[in-house]
Design a protein around this motif. Structure first.
Motif: not given
Length: 398
Positions: A141-146, A170-175, A317-324, A326-333
């Motif tokens: 994630k810290e490298k934008k999934y490249i 897929n699933p991140t939407g990174s290019t 998330w890391v905003k996707p740049t291609g495809g359909t 997005a891989f989104i992380e959800f947290k509670k507390n």
């Protein structure tokens, strides 16, 4: 008996997408179109329709019709010195069959495969089922999934037969940028390793423009004969229902080997499917079709970005740049949610459907708290789903 793991993504979809009243933002195809919609997109009224009702329903051209293979070859001939021949295209019933067939042909016991991760499970589970050793090339994630080429050097072995990437991912939407793809090809060429790029979401780019110097070309455009691309009418072209995919490679040897193995499986693609795909890929239709889907992706990713920003204490998330997708992380507390239970609770409470990351992409041990959302659905569906999801997370996660 071949031992193969359960295909978690497909099983999840099969189980939940039939939920009555479901708001499906798990689907990864651009919002599907009908044949009537397709005809309405045609920019030349003189173009014959997509179906010839007088054609005898034989097996048809075994490798795919000359018209469709020529139009697909043209996709890989833009901005390259040497155009691709239609003979270097092989049609299959969807990209899932394309991937399976070429892995079945080219991979076996004693071989080694490097595959990006996360990605579509088929790309690493099938090689494992065929007796190959698989090393995962982990995207961060810290490298934008490249993909990191330096990390690849430590994964490749003497018996490495293939390196597998997925661009857009897929699933991140990174290019993966052009320079990284070129570095990958150069690396593989030095070692005589096949490179497979699953390009099923190409050319649906919405966060990078063709004028960008790092705009990602197809892997088969980078000067290496042992590069293979797979594609489909399902995702970027919004027509999963016609079940048309393909394999493209400049290596005639690879194409012939796969075609030989193919004789034992599907024989040919349906003539009806072939005709519709050929019409869609014609010059009078394809630009409007892609324009429609790219515009939809741009509209919807902006809606999703607003949602993530408004709930930044809960999701990231890391905003996707291609495809359909997005891989989104959800947290509670501050801690990742149990993504599988989260997805179940959300669909039961709100009818909003998406996929759990750890179960479907990490086998329960990676990507805790992540979900995959398919955002290139009808905009009204996405708006309502995000409205319902927003209410749910404010009540349960805030």
């Amino acid at each position: 008996m071949v031992q193969i793991e359960a295909f978690d993504v497909e099983q999840w979809m099969d189980k939940y997408e039939v939920t009555p009243g479901v708001l499906n933002i798990a689907e990864t195809c651009a919002a599907s179109i009908s044949i009537d919609d397709l005809v309405a997109l045609c920019e030349d009224p003189g173009t014959p329709g997509p179906l010839s009702t007088s054609t005898k329903l034989t097996y048809g051209a075994i490798r795919g019709s000359p018209a469709l293979r020529a139009r697909l070859a043209a996709l890989y001939s833009a901005r390259v010195a040497s155009p691709m021949s239609a003979d270097n295209i092989l049609l299959t019933p969807g990209a899932i069959a394309a991937n399976f067939l070429l892995l079945y042909t080219l991979i076996g016991p004693g071989g080694h495969v490097v595959c990006v991760y996360p990605t579509y499970q088929q790309l690493y589970s099938v090689p494992q089922s065929l007796g190959a050793e698989v090393s995962l090339w982990k995207l961060k994630k810290e490298k934008k999934y490249i993909p990191d080429l330096e990390e690849l050097k430590d994964l490749v072995k003497e018996n490495t037969k293939m390196i597998i990437v997925n661009n857009p991912n897929n699933p991140t939407g990174s290019t993966t940028p052009k320079s990284v793809l070129q570095g990958l090809v150069d690396f593989a060429k030095e070692r005589d390793i096949i490179v497979l790029s699953d390009e099923v979401y190409r050319p649906l780019f919405h966060g990078v423009a063709p004028i960008d110097k790092e705009f990602p070309p197809s892997i088969v455009s980078l000067g290496y004969d042992k590069a293979i691309a797979t594609g489909s009418m399902s995702k970027a072209y919004a027509m999963a229902g016609i079940r048309v995919g393909w394999i493209a490679s400049r290596s005639s040897e690879i194409i012939e080997a796969i075609a030989t193995a193919r004789d034992y499986t599907t024989i040919s693609v349906s003539q009806i499917d072939d005709q519709i795909a050929s019409y869609a890929m014609s010059q009078s239709v394809v630009h409007a079709l892609l324009g429609r889907n790219i515009a939809l992706a741009k509209t919807n990713v902006a809606l999703l970005e607003t949602f993530v920003n408004e709930h930044s204490s809960i999701c990231s998330w890391v905003k996707p740049t291609g495809g359909t997708t997005a891989f989104i992380e959800f947290k509670k507390n501050g801690q990742p949610v149990d993504d599988e239970q989260f997805c179940i609770d959300v669909i039961e409470s709100t009818k909003v459907m998406f996929l759990p990351g750890a179960k479907c992409f990490g086998h329960g041990k990676d990507f805790k708290g992540f979900v995959r959302i398919g955002f290139v659905c009808e905009t009204d569906v996405l708006k309502e789903a995000l409205k319902q999801l927003g209410t749910y997370i404010r009540e349960h996660l805030a």
